[in-house]
Design an enzyme around this catalytic site. Structure first.
Site, short mmCIF file in Angstrom:
data_model
loop_
_atom_site.label_atom_id
_atom_site.label_comp_id
_atom_site.label_asym_id
_atom_site.label_seq_id
_atom_site.Cartn_x
_atom_site.Cartn_y
_atom_site.Cartn_z
N VAL A 72 69.01 -7.11 26.04
CA VAL A 72 70.39 -7.06 26.37
C VAL A 72 70.67 -8.50 26.88
O VAL A 72 72.01 -9.20 27.03
CB VAL A 72 70.79 -6.07 27.31
CG1 VAL A 72 70.80 -4.79 26.73
CG2 VAL A 72 70.12 -6.26 28.70
N ASN A 98 72.65 0.47 30.86
CA ASN A 98 71.49 0.96 31.97
C ASN A 98 70.50 0.20 32.27
O ASN A 98 69.88 -0.04 33.14
CB ASN A 98 71.11 2.46 31.50
CG ASN A 98 69.82 2.88 32.25
OD1 ASN A 98 69.78 3.38 33.35
ND2 ASN A 98 68.64 2.66 31.34
N TYR A 161 68.91 -8.83 42.90
CA TYR A 161 69.22 -7.52 42.33
C TYR A 161 70.63 -6.72 43.00
O TYR A 161 71.45 -6.71 42.05
CB TYR A 161 68.24 -6.47 42.89
CG TYR A 161 68.45 -4.95 42.14
CD1 TYR A 161 68.10 -4.73 41.05
CD2 TYR A 161 68.96 -4.02 43.18
CE1 TYR A 161 68.11 -3.66 40.47
CE2 TYR A 161 68.95 -2.73 42.57
CZ TYR A 161 68.75 -2.56 41.23
OH TYR A 161 68.93 -1.08 40.86
N ILE A 194 66.51 7.08 43.33
CA ILE A 194 66.40 8.17 42.30
C ILE A 194 64.87 8.15 41.73
O ILE A 194 64.27 6.95 41.54
CB ILE A 194 67.32 7.81 40.98
CG1 ILE A 194 68.78 7.65 41.36
CG2 ILE A 194 67.23 9.21 39.98
CD1 ILE A 194 69.49 9.00 42.01
P1 NAP Z 1 63.21 1.79 34.56
O1 NAP Z 1 62.54 2.93 34.63
O2 NAP Z 1 62.70 0.51 35.01
O3 NAP Z 1 63.93 1.61 33.35
C1 NAP Z 1 64.79 0.46 33.10
C2 NAP Z 1 64.91 0.33 31.47
O4 NAP Z 1 65.29 -0.88 30.99
C3 NAP Z 1 63.59 0.26 30.58
O5 NAP Z 1 63.61 1.29 29.61
C4 NAP Z 1 63.36 -0.99 30.28
O6 NAP Z 1 62.36 -1.47 29.33
C5 NAP Z 1 64.84 -1.51 29.95
N1 NAP Z 1 64.95 -2.81 30.00
C6 NAP Z 1 64.55 -4.01 30.74
N2 NAP Z 1 64.82 -5.39 30.46
C7 NAP Z 1 65.55 -5.04 29.26
C8 NAP Z 1 66.44 -5.71 28.44
N3 NAP Z 1 66.33 -7.07 28.71
N4 NAP Z 1 66.96 -5.26 27.37
C9 NAP Z 1 66.91 -3.92 27.16
N5 NAP Z 1 66.29 -3.06 28.07
C10 NAP Z 1 65.75 -3.61 29.09
O7 NAP Z 1 64.77 1.93 35.65
P2 NAP Z 1 65.37 3.16 36.08
O8 NAP Z 1 65.11 3.54 37.28
O9 NAP Z 1 65.25 4.15 34.81
O10 NAP Z 1 66.95 2.20 36.19
C11 NAP Z 1 67.72 2.30 35.35
C12 NAP Z 1 69.08 1.71 35.75
O11 NAP Z 1 69.34 2.24 37.00
C13 NAP Z 1 68.69 0.23 36.13
O12 NAP Z 1 69.88 -0.63 35.81
C14 NAP Z 1 68.58 0.13 37.80
O13 NAP Z 1 68.82 -1.01 38.35
C15 NAP Z 1 69.49 1.13 37.94
N6 NAP Z 1 69.36 1.91 39.30
C16 NAP Z 1 68.03 2.60 39.55
C17 NAP Z 1 67.74 3.25 40.79
C18 NAP Z 1 66.49 3.89 41.15
O14 NAP Z 1 66.24 4.44 42.21
N7 NAP Z 1 65.66 4.39 40.16
C19 NAP Z 1 68.64 3.12 41.75
C20 NAP Z 1 69.93 2.48 41.53
C21 NAP Z 1 70.04 1.74 40.23
P3 NAP Z 1 60.96 -1.80 29.90
O15 NAP Z 1 60.08 -0.71 29.55
O16 NAP Z 1 60.54 -2.98 29.03
O17 NAP Z 1 60.99 -2.26 31.19
#
Ligand code: NAP
Length: 253
Positions: A72, A98, A161, A194
């Site tokens: 992205v 996301n 972040y 989360i």
């Molecule tokens: P995650 O498990 O690390 O998943 C993130 C996803 O984004 C992975 O599939 C990752 O692929 C993909 N990604 C990374 N760089 C990318 C790129 N350049 N192009 C396309 N895809 C890419 O994180 P998550 O916890 O599910 O978080 C999802 C979203 O929620 C994020 O935006 C995060 O900031 C937000 N969020 C999460 C939490 C939490 O507590 N988990 C809290 C607040 C906000 P890879 O496998 O290559 O890494």
């Protein structure tokens, strides 16, 4: 009985190979959406295999979806992906931005590269997808941008972040105004703590400290976020735009 139907509407979720993205894509497809599952390529193709697993889960639950590779943060790849979705399905009804990364460190120790990579993916990536998707998106479409509680609280060690996620909130509000003429709603969802791989990267001690500040006293589940996104993508949320919905157990209110 009130039910949510996204029948035949095409929804793109970025970073859908695992975590919140995978859960959200699954939820939208269970409500009848046709899924565009975005993943970013990596040298050992782990992300592609993960995305294929997501595809299997969607198919097993009676849904339909296809995979789309794009980083992205790369405008050219995003433009190509959106063009391919249109060529495959003839329409695009909604996007969930996301994809995101964390590179935590105090501002004093943070390198320029750590700052830039987080801004490039979390904020500029969201801009790229909104820009190219909005051009082709159907009237009444939906955009949901995943921000974070850090974007409003500014959590310790997250200068890059928190700035990226605060930027996502500002971008959401601007786009809500600009795209209203096509009845496209644009909202942000700001999750707290989360239980995903991103959460598991946080040291145990810091996890406990955060849990102590959450009135509901527990970590949230990916389904809590996915259900909120599903609501915002549905007809039930047709008059909600430019808002930030906090999913955090009361941590920020
Ligand atoms: P995650 O498990 O690390 O998943 C993130 C996803 O984004 C992975 O599939 C990752 O692929 C993909 N990604 C990374 N760089 C990318 C790129 N350049 N192009 C396309 N895809 C890419 O994180 P998550 O916890 O599910 O978080 C999802 C979203 O929620 C994020 O935006 C995060 O900031 C937000 N969020 C999460 C939490 C939490 O507590 N988990 C809290 C607040 C906000 P890879 O496998 O290559 O890494």
């Amino acid at each position: 009985m009130i039910e949510i139907h996204l029948s035949e509407k095409v929804f793109l979720v970025t970073g859908a190979s695992r975590g919140l993205g995978a859960e959200t894509m699954l939820r939208l497809c269970q409500a009848g959406a046709v899924g565009a599952v975005n993943y970013v390529a990596d040298p050992d193709e782990r992300n592609r295999r993960d995305a294929e697993e997501v595809l299997k889960r969607i198919t097993a639950s009676g849904g339909r979806a296809r995979l789309y590779q794009a980083d992205v943060s790369d405008a050219g790849q995003v433009e190509e992906m959106v063009g391919q979705i249109l060529a495959d399905h003839g329409r695009l009804d909604g996007i969930v931005n996301n994809a995101g990364i964390i590179r935590d460190r105090t501002a004093r120790k943070m390198t320029g590269q750590e700052w830039q990579s987080v801004i490039d993916i979390n904020l500029t990536g969201t801009f790229h997808v909104c820009k190219y998707a909005a051009e082709v998106m159907s009237e009444g479409g939906r955009i949901v941008n995943i921000s974070s509680i850090s974007g409003v609280l500014g959590l310790f060690g997250q200068a890059n972040y928190a700035a990226s996620k605060a930027g996502v909130i500002a971008l959401t509000k601007v786009l809500a105004r600009e795209l209203a003429r096509k009845q496209i709603t644009v909202n942000a969802v700001a999750p707290g703590l989360i239980e995903t791989d991103m959460f598991r990267q946080i040291p145990e001690e810091a996890q406990q400290r955060m849990l102590g500040q959450i009135p509901l006293g527990r970590v949230g589940q990916p389904a809590n976020v996915a259900d909120t996104v599903l609501f915002l993508c549905s007809d039930l949320a047709a008059y909600i735009t430019g808002q930030v919905i906090h999913v955090n157990g009361g941590w920020y209110m």
